[in-house]
Write an enzyme that holds these catalytic residues in place. Structure first.
Site, short mmCIF file in Angstrom:
data_model
loop_
_atom_site.label_atom_id
_atom_site.label_comp_id
_atom_site.label_asym_id
_atom_site.label_seq_id
_atom_site.Cartn_x
_atom_site.Cartn_y
_atom_site.Cartn_z
N PHE A 25 -4.38 21.52 12.67
CA PHE A 25 -5.12 22.14 13.76
C PHE A 25 -4.66 21.61 15.10
CE2 PHE A 25 -8.63 22.06 16.82
CZ PHE A 25 -9.01 23.40 16.83
N ASN B 258 -4.83 34.51 -4.89
CA ASN B 258 -4.33 33.75 -6.03
C ASN B 258 -3.26 32.72 -5.74
OD1 ASN B 258 -5.76 34.57 -8.50
ND2 ASN B 258 -5.19 36.60 -7.78
N GLY C 129 -8.58 33.04 -7.61
CA GLY C 129 -8.15 32.47 -8.88
C GLY C 129 -9.33 31.76 -9.51
N ASP D 188 -17.53 28.94 -1.02
CA ASP D 188 -18.11 28.19 0.09
C ASP D 188 -19.13 29.06 0.81
OD1 ASP D 188 -16.63 29.73 2.27
OD2 ASP D 188 -14.92 28.93 1.15
N GLU E 249 -23.22 42.29 -33.69
CA GLU E 249 -22.98 41.67 -32.37
C GLU E 249 -23.32 42.65 -31.25
OE1 GLU E 249 -19.34 38.51 -33.15
OE2 GLU E 249 -18.87 40.65 -33.10
C1 DGJ Z 1 -7.62 35.68 -10.75
C2 DGJ Z 1 -9.06 36.06 -11.02
O1 DGJ Z 1 -9.88 34.96 -10.96
C3 DGJ Z 1 -9.11 36.76 -12.37
O2 DGJ Z 1 -10.44 37.01 -12.72
C4 DGJ Z 1 -8.30 38.01 -12.28
O3 DGJ Z 1 -8.89 38.89 -11.36
C5 DGJ Z 1 -6.89 37.69 -11.90
N1 DGJ Z 1 -6.82 36.88 -10.72
C6 DGJ Z 1 -6.08 38.95 -11.67
O4 DGJ Z 1 -4.84 38.71 -11.20
#
Ligand code: DGJ
Length: 729
Positions: free
Chosen positions: A278, A478, A526, A532, A612
């Protein structure tokens, strides 16, 4: 009135706590107290010896014990004799870094302040008051306005700062934390929440030893690895007893929380944007707004602290239709198909789920561009007609025809190099000129600090959301960010970029959630890498973890619950053997665990046996019945799943008329003793009837003796007791 000024002493009162500070005769703003409401000016506690090697500000004259290095300060600065961690650091035009902040004045305003471009606790004029204290540097025209929002009924005080350059020269802001909290007395520990992908928010409690303890992220997100929320608690503080203070930063990017235990055995906690990534140019007339920290204090232990945070996050951070509306039970196709799906497969999954009572199908990653694996396609937000020949509208109509709603996955902030977007705009991906960028999951990050990139994303996502009757968005992210560089800023201002990236995210989320108020947005990174209070302002639920194993989830959800409400935790029943751990648990165990969250499924329900399937029907009925109690009731952690052989938790309705106890016993033992689990939060005078067998127990018996856990055979055995006030007793 929750804020009172007596001369230059300020009293911020909530129902049970008092926060106090004073601008002394030299204008130094001293922190006096944050704790139970003593009704007293606490300055008498401050008494300092002459500590050598702790210098004196010039106007202290012959008072050798008057040192900024030793006294508790409200917003510590750098370069003027306080050698502890600072909250703010400014480099002036002449290259010197120093700020000597002195009191100028204050304002008390009705309601709760908001922060331009940033999420913040909101409250009406009858629910909150704001205090603004202005400090000014003695040698320059840099001013700091400290903002305090007091929500008395919630036992919550928020803090944020505005740093203003009112001078004629440009200054560089090298650090601008949101919180500085000095605690002069007591033996303190801190709890922070560490982890990694699929293993988020493990609480770690440490005694504060001399030196600095830190929890932080430089990953561009708040991260799986540390969470921007920490607790200071006194030695001996337990779930049900003892002094603790929680601090949650409403911020989704690089953050830093540090606790210093100093030479005089005082604690200083600072929290805010990570200072290493920062720096902000403040031209004459510019202001910088820090994100907000939510503070709460209690003398009644960690569970009471959690209740205070749950309540304020649910009622004064989460917004929109789904702040209150019941969340749909959804089925997500990710673990059922990964990238290998088409319309036919999705429809089969949806048909199977609809027959069992699931409300919504969520189509996860893989529906767009040429996205057949994680190596390509990100950024091309148009439907893959090979997979979905009837187009999005056609698919959604069929799903709606089954009586189900439809939701969709996006990862807007990312781009694959093998994508039309990247081929058209390679300059939109973050990279440092002359260097190869770091790839992660084969993808690059888009520079959403740029307005043109955000405009593209707003249009791309809106276009899809307008194509069909879409009621839910899963907003994924991700990878961690590095290669910080933006073409939109000159060399000397590149360190503004990590924060501008977060501001860009908030602007995009604000526009999209504003344009689609009926759509439920679920945050994701991910799993829980951006879990948060900042994200909760836009998304009332967040996918808690990519680890869907029921046993693992008892720990992840336990850690998450210290700050975040159960309604915020996306949680699904998935297939066995579990895809992340290979562990096999029963369908009932998986459901009981997933119900401690915003409930759903993540498998092809057609693969289940008829028996189930009946069980799934009854799970969904149970969630519909218990959902309001689970999401709006008080949540109690009755065990510690890291140490006990079971994870048991409890929900109690506001009126104390019903309670649900759920959990699992981990391992079977021979000659196993049945442990009693002691309930909490009930009315001792009331009689509660156990639905299972109609037996009646008094609230006081349940809270003193408890209920015996069932006899078990096998591992990961689910536990569930529902009790409601017995009318006949
Ligand atoms: C990470 C997510 O947490 C998963 O649930 C899924 O959506 C994958 N990415 C898809 O790439």
């Amino acid at each position: 009135m929750s804020i009172k000024a007596a001369g230059r002493t300020f009293f911020l009162e909530t129902k049970h706590s008092l926060y106090q500070m004073k601008a002394d005769s030299r204008g130094v703003l001293k922190h006096l107290w944050y704790g139970e409401n003593t009704g007293q000016d606490m300055e008498y506690l401050l008494d300092y010896p002459d500590v050598s090697f702790s210098g004196n500000i010039y106007d202290a004259q012959d008072q050798r014990s008057y040192s900024l290095d030793t006294m508790p300060l409200e917003y510590a600065s750098e370069g003027t004799g306080d050698y502890r961690i600072s909250a703010v650091s400014v480099c002036h035009e002449n290259g010197a870094s120093a700020l000597d902040l002195r009191y100028e004045g204050y304002r008390i305003l009705p309601g709760k302040y908001s922060i331009p471009g940033l999420p913040a606790v909101y409250a009406g004029e009858s629910e909150a008051e704001t205090l603004e204290i202005t400090l000014k540097d003695t040698a320059s025209d840099v001013r700091v306005v400290l903002k305090y929002g007091v929500l008395p009924e919630y036992d919550v005080i928020t803090r944020s700062a505005v740093i203003m350059n009112d001078g004629a020269d440009t200054v560089m802001l090298n650090k601008a934390h949101s919180l500085c909290l000095d605690i002069p007395y007591g033996s303190w520990e801190w709890i922070h929440f560490h982890g990694r992908w699929a293993r988020e928010r493990n609480p770690q409690r440490l005694k504060l030893l001399h030196g600095i303890q830190e929890s932080s992220s430089i990953r561009g997100t708040s991260s799986h690895h540390q969470n921007p929320a920490v607790i200071l608690c006194k030695e001996g503080c337990s779930e049900t007893n003892g002094t603790c203070i929680g601090a949650a930063l409403m911020y989704s990017g690089c953050f830093q929380a540090q606790a210093e235990y100093d030479q005089l055995r005082q604690v200083r906690l600072v929290m805010g944007i990570h200072a290493d990534l920062f720096c902000w140019e403040l031209k004459p007339g510019d202001s910088f707004y820090t994100p907000e920290v939510i503070l709460s204090h209690t003398e009644n232990g960690l569970q009471a602290l959690s209740h205070q945070f749950h309540r304020v996050l649910r009622e004064h951070v989460c917004r929109g239709k789904y702040q209150k509306a019941e969340r749909p039970v959804l089925i997500n196709n990710w673990e059922a198909t990964y990238f290998d799906f088409n319309e036919e497969k999705l429809l089969k999954i949806a048909e199977g789920a609809a027959a069992l009572g699931v409300d919504m199908l969520v189509m996860d990653d893989g529906w767009f561009g040429k996205r057949d694996s994680d190596t390509l396609g990100l950024g091309d937000w148009s439907v893959n007609k090979e997979k979905i020949p009837g187009g999005l509208d056609g698919l959604v109509k069929k799903i709606n025809g089954l009586g189900m709603q439809f939701g969709i996955w996006f990862e807007p902030e990312m781009v694959s190099e093998d994508s039309d977007l990247y081929r058209a705009h390679p300059d939109w991906a973050i990279r440092i000129p002359g260097r190869n960028p770091v790839r992660s999951r084969f993808q690059l990050v888009l520079d959403i600090s740029r307005a043109d990139v955000r405009e593209y994303l707003f249009r791309a996502v809106s276009r899809i959301l307008r194509l069909a009757n879409i009621k839910y968005v899963k907003w994924d992210f991700n990878r961690s960010v590095c290669d910080w560089y933006t073409e939109s800023l000159p060399a000397g201002r590149q360190k503004e970029m990590p924060h501008r990236f977060v501001l860009g995210l908030y602007e995009l989320l604000d526009r999209l959630t504003g344009a689609f108020p009926d759509v439920l947005f679920e945050g994701c990174c991910g799993g829980g890498g951006r879990f948060d209070a900042g994200i909760l302002y836009y998304c009332p639920q967040i996918w808690c973890s990519d680890d869907t194993d029921a046993f693992e989830r008892t720990q992840i959800q336990y850690g998450t619950s210290f700050f975040y409400p159960v309604s915020a935790m996306g949680s699904h029943v998935s297939a066995v053997p579990n895809h992340q751990t290979g562990r096999v648990t029963s369908l009932r165990t998986r459901a009981v665990t997933a119900m401690c969250g915003s409930f759903g499924y993540e498998l092809d329900l057609n693969t289940l046996t008829e028996e189930e399937k009946e069980e799934v029907k009854s799970q969904i009925r149970a969630f519909k019945e218990f959902g309001p109690l689970i999401h709006n009731g008080k949540f109690y952690r009755l065990s510690d799943p890291y140490h006990d052989n079971y994870a048991i938790w409890q929900f109690v309705s506001e009126d104390q008329k019903e309670t649900l106890v759920q959990g699992m016993i981990f391992r079977s033992e021979p000659n196993m003793l049945r442990s009693p689990v002691v309930l909490r939060g009930l009315d001792p005078q009331k009689k509660y009837c156990l639905r299972e067998d109609g037996r009646v127990y008094s609230g006081s018996a349940l809270m003193a003796g408890g209920l015996l856990l069932p006899e078990t055979s096998g591992d990961y055995v689910p536990v569930e007791f529902y009790l409601s006030v017995s009318l006949s007793h």
